[in-house]
Design a protein around this motif. Sequence first.
Motif, mmCIF file in Angstrom:
data_model
loop_
_atom_site.group_PDB
_atom_site.id
_atom_site.type_symbol
_atom_site.label_atom_id
_atom_site.label_comp_id
_atom_site.label_asym_id
_atom_site.label_seq_id
_atom_site.Cartn_x
_atom_site.Cartn_y
_atom_site.Cartn_z
ATOM 1 N N HIS A 113 0.836 -1.207 0.000
ATOM 2 C CA HIS A 113 0.000 0.000 0.000
ATOM 3 C C HIS A 113 0.870 1.256 0.000
ATOM 4 N N ALA A 114 1.932 1.239 0.819
ATOM 5 C CA ALA A 114 2.812 2.409 0.905
ATOM 6 C C ALA A 114 3.494 2.689 -0.427
ATOM 7 N N ILE A 115 3.929 1.645 -1.128
ATOM 8 C CA ILE A 115 4.593 1.841 -2.422
ATOM 9 C C ILE A 115 3.622 2.361 -3.465
ATOM 10 N N VAL A 116 2.417 1.821 -3.501
ATOM 11 C CA VAL A 116 1.406 2.285 -4.458
ATOM 12 C C VAL A 116 1.125 3.772 -4.249
ATOM 13 N N GLN A 117 1.006 4.201 -2.997
ATOM 14 C CA GLN A 117 0.769 5.618 -2.724
ATOM 15 C C GLN A 117 1.999 6.459 -3.072
ATOM 16 N N ALA A 118 3.189 5.914 -2.802
ATOM 17 C CA ALA A 118 4.425 6.647 -3.096
ATOM 18 C C ALA A 118 4.653 6.801 -4.586
ATOM 19 N N SER A 119 4.060 5.917 -5.396
ATOM 20 C CA SER A 119 4.251 6.006 -6.847
ATOM 21 C C SER A 119 3.656 7.285 -7.429
ATOM 22 N N LYS A 120 2.833 7.979 -6.650
ATOM 23 C CA LYS A 120 2.239 9.238 -7.082
ATOM 24 C C LYS A 120 3.135 10.431 -6.731
ATOM 25 N N LEU A 121 4.223 10.169 -6.027
ATOM 26 C CA LEU A 121 5.077 11.228 -5.490
ATOM 27 C C LEU A 121 6.425 11.252 -6.197
ATOM 28 N N PRO A 122 7.184 12.348 -6.057
ATOM 29 C CA PRO A 122 8.517 12.421 -6.659
ATOM 30 C C PRO A 122 9.540 11.638 -5.835
ATOM 31 N N MET A 123 9.467 10.321 -5.901
ATOM 32 C CA MET A 123 10.407 9.497 -5.148
ATOM 33 C C MET A 123 10.574 8.133 -5.810
ATOM 34 N N SER A 124 11.731 7.534 -5.570
ATOM 35 C CA SER A 124 12.034 6.180 -6.008
ATOM 36 C C SER A 124 12.583 5.395 -4.826
ATOM 37 N N ILE A 125 12.468 4.077 -4.903
ATOM 38 C CA ILE A 125 12.928 3.201 -3.834
ATOM 39 C C ILE A 125 13.904 2.192 -4.412
ATOM 40 N N ILE A 126 15.090 2.146 -3.859
ATOM 41 C CA ILE A 126 16.100 1.166 -4.247
ATOM 42 C C ILE A 126 16.256 0.181 -3.097
ATOM 43 N N ILE A 127 16.138 -1.109 -3.395
ATOM 44 C CA ILE A 127 16.287 -2.136 -2.372
ATOM 45 C C ILE A 127 17.460 -3.037 -2.757
ATOM 46 N N ILE A 128 18.406 -3.182 -1.845
ATOM 47 C CA ILE A 128 19.527 -4.094 -2.050
ATOM 48 C C ILE A 128 19.407 -5.222 -1.032
ATOM 49 N N GLY A 129 19.315 -6.441 -1.512
ATOM 50 C CA GLY A 129 19.204 -7.597 -0.636
ATOM 51 C C GLY A 129 20.563 -8.179 -0.320
ATOM 52 N N VAL A 130 20.910 -8.280 0.947
ATOM 53 C CA VAL A 130 22.188 -8.854 1.358
ATOM 54 C C VAL A 130 21.967 -10.248 1.925
ATOM 55 N N GLY A 131 23.018 -11.068 1.929
ATOM 56 C CA GLY A 131 22.900 -12.430 2.437
ATOM 57 C C GLY A 131 22.343 -13.376 1.384
ATOM 58 N N ASN A 132 21.982 -14.573 1.836
ATOM 59 C CA ASN A 132 21.542 -15.629 0.923
ATOM 60 C C ASN A 132 20.086 -16.015 1.137
ATOM 61 N N ALA A 133 19.283 -15.085 1.637
ATOM 62 C CA ALA A 133 17.880 -15.380 1.927
ATOM 63 C C ALA A 133 17.075 -15.506 0.645
ATOM 64 N N ASP A 134 15.826 -15.941 0.799
ATOM 65 C CA ASP A 134 14.882 -16.000 -0.310
ATOM 66 C C ASP A 134 14.328 -14.598 -0.542
ATOM 67 N N PHE A 135 14.629 -14.037 -1.713
ATOM 68 C CA PHE A 135 14.231 -12.659 -2.001
ATOM 69 C C PHE A 135 12.980 -12.583 -2.860
ATOM 70 N N ALA A 136 12.140 -13.604 -2.800
ATOM 71 C CA ALA A 136 10.924 -13.605 -3.610
ATOM 72 C C ALA A 136 10.046 -12.398 -3.305
ATOM 73 N N ALA A 137 9.985 -12.004 -2.022
ATOM 74 C CA ALA A 137 9.169 -10.850 -1.646
ATOM 75 C C ALA A 137 9.694 -9.579 -2.280
ATOM 76 N N MET A 138 11.014 -9.448 -2.369
ATOM 77 C CA MET A 138 11.606 -8.253 -2.978
ATOM 78 C C MET A 138 11.333 -8.215 -4.486
ATOM 79 N N GLU A 139 11.446 -9.375 -5.128
ATOM 80 C CA GLU A 139 11.162 -9.445 -6.560
ATOM 81 C C GLU A 139 9.712 -9.050 -6.833
ATOM 82 N N PHE A 140 8.819 -9.399 -5.903
ATOM 83 C CA PHE A 140 7.407 -9.064 -6.061
ATOM 84 C C PHE A 140 7.192 -7.545 -6.006
#
Length: 470
Positions: free
Chosen positions: A377-404
């Motif tokens: 919800h927060a990202i959908v609302q932020a998409s209307k604003l002058p901002m971008s989000i960069i996510i860097i995943g560290v470690g060897n976890a399952d990053f399926a949520a980040m890909e989503f």
Amino acid sequence: MAYTLGSATDSQTRSVGPQHCVTRVELSVTAANLLDRDVASKSDPFCVLFQEVDGNWVELGRTETAVNNLNPVFGVKFQVDYHFEEIQKLRFAMFDEDKCATQLYEHDFLGEFICTLGVIVSNKKLHRPLILANGKPAGKGSITVRIIPLKASLSSEKLTNCLCSVQDFFGKSDPYLEFHKQGEDGKWMLVHRTEVIKNTLDPAWKPFTVPLISLCNGDVDRNIKVSSYSLYFIYFTASNGNPREPSSLHYINPLGSNEYLAAILAVGQIIQDYDTDKMFPALGFGAQLPPDWKVSHEFAINFNPTNPFCSGVEGIAQAYSACLPHIRFYGPTNFAPIINHVARFAAQALQQDKAAQYFTLLIITDGVISDMDETRHAIVQASKLPMSIIIIGVGNADFAAMEFLDGDASVLRSNTGEEAVRDIVQFVPFRDFRNAPKETLAKSVLAELPQQVTQYFKQRNLPPINSAPE
């Protein structure tokens, strides 16, 4: 003078990464109050441009020699390919020509100026003192560097490109590009339209040429200029492990680094060139803080809540390293509070009438999200604003949520079904770049940012701010 554009189909392999927006720029150089090295006359200066490549200075070109002139205005211009996502360090060196010299070092050195191309691009015009080899000022000598965009090579990935894309929401798109210039009355006028490419999300348009006078009335200062304010969030939940143990993602090795620090430096050293004061608020989340050891999802890593700003990217790295012994890792991992935190700043910029402010949020995480619905919800609302989000995943976890959350595969929707108006999230797993040069990570992370910035201001029809006054 012409403005030449073309595009190429992007690779679909993540390890290769998307094609980038590359702009050829022209640098003009003038100097003033140069040292006088000649006895019977004034110095005969010329300027040499170097670029740092693998730790070595490589000559890119030289100007003509301005005979008997301490205030030269050089006619020869330097042309350089500008890559937003790279650190391109340049060195402008002034020499007094010696007619008998055959090697560059045999000419008298008059001073130099070193900076990144990103700094020049973000300022359009730089006026700086010249420095001698011993680090002292070269008298009152100074250099002025101006930038003029010449040529851009554009590519389109899922119809997000540097100028314009049109989508057919009923299946695949039939894309084409339109190029407009702004008239004196502020209205946009069509300059060029490409051919339509049927039924594709990965178009490749034919190269074409538009005279600069047609594209922008010959006024090169009509480009969008953006001040980028970067906010960094460091991830301190218990899933990272004890920072004193080598198995922890926060463990700082004998070389003084870990994946968090490597990610901070790789991205920050590039994006800081586009911030005016180089002061960055850096916050952590998911840790217990002294003295009462309550869990916080928004705390200043310098422990100064009224002034969380760090001086430069190095200041962020120092504050991060210093805070580790004084906190307890905990949880849960909530992204929504920090996204909403930055969104409040970005919302204030909605009142701007020029393309002046854009916010970039960098989140470094091990991949486990506790509040997925709230984050969507927060990202959908932020998409209307002058901002971008960069996510860097560290470690060897399952990053399926980040890909989503990264909207490359499909449009991100909130739990209520609302669609993001544009893709503002870029996710990259650090593990894919562990054995690669550090600049490779930055290229992948920042590849989509220029397009996101341009797309936002284009949708809002916000004109660029004026360049620096003469």
